[in-house]
Design a protein around this motif. Sequence first.
Motif, PDB file in Angstrom:
ATOM      1  N   GLU A  45       0.837  -1.196   0.000  1.00 37.32           N
ATOM      2  CA  GLU A  45       0.000   0.000   0.000  1.00 37.32           C
ATOM      3  C   GLU A  45       0.871   1.245   0.000  1.00 37.32           C
ATOM      4  N   ALA A  46       0.285   2.333  -0.454  1.00 35.70           N
ATOM      5  CA  ALA A  46       0.978   3.616  -0.441  1.00 35.70           C
ATOM      6  C   ALA A  46       1.187   4.063   1.007  1.00 35.70           C
ATOM      7  N   ILE A  47       2.220   4.857   1.215  1.00 36.31           N
ATOM      8  CA  ILE A  47       2.438   5.466   2.520  1.00 36.31           C
ATOM      9  C   ILE A  47       2.306   6.978   2.354  1.00 36.31           C
ATOM     10  N   VAL A  48       1.974   7.643   3.441  1.00 40.84           N
ATOM     11  CA  VAL A  48       1.831   9.095   3.421  1.00 40.84           C
ATOM     12  C   VAL A  48       2.727   9.664   4.514  1.00 40.84           C
ATOM     13  N   LEU A  49       3.575  10.613   4.133  1.00 39.32           N
ATOM     14  CA  LEU A  49       4.473  11.254   5.077  1.00 39.32           C
ATOM     15  C   LEU A  49       4.288  12.762   5.013  1.00 39.32           C
TER      16      LEU A  49
END
Length: 86
Positions: A45-49
Motif C-alpha cells: 500500500e501507499a504510505i503518506v508522510l
Amino acid sequence: MACQENTILLRDEEGQEHEFLVVDILEVDDEEYAVLLPVVDSADEAIVLKIGRDEEGREVLYAIEDEEEWERVVEAWDELVDEEEN
C-alpha cells in the motif's frame, strides 16, 4: 542507486534504502504531505508522510503521529481519488 525524477530514496532504521514513486503531494490545512508507493513491491500500500523542514531549512519527511491529522489527510486523499475517478 539513481532515481527517476518522480521517485525518492528513503533510508529505514537499519540503513537500507528503499525507492518510492511520488504519487502526489497533498496540501491539507496549510501543511504538505507526500503520497508514496514502493517501487520494488508495488503490491504494498501507499504510505503518506508529512513534508516539513529541519532546523537547517532542508525538506524532510515525517511520519504522521496525530490520529486526527492522519484522518484529515486520508479524507483529502479519498476525495481527490473520487474526483479523478468521476
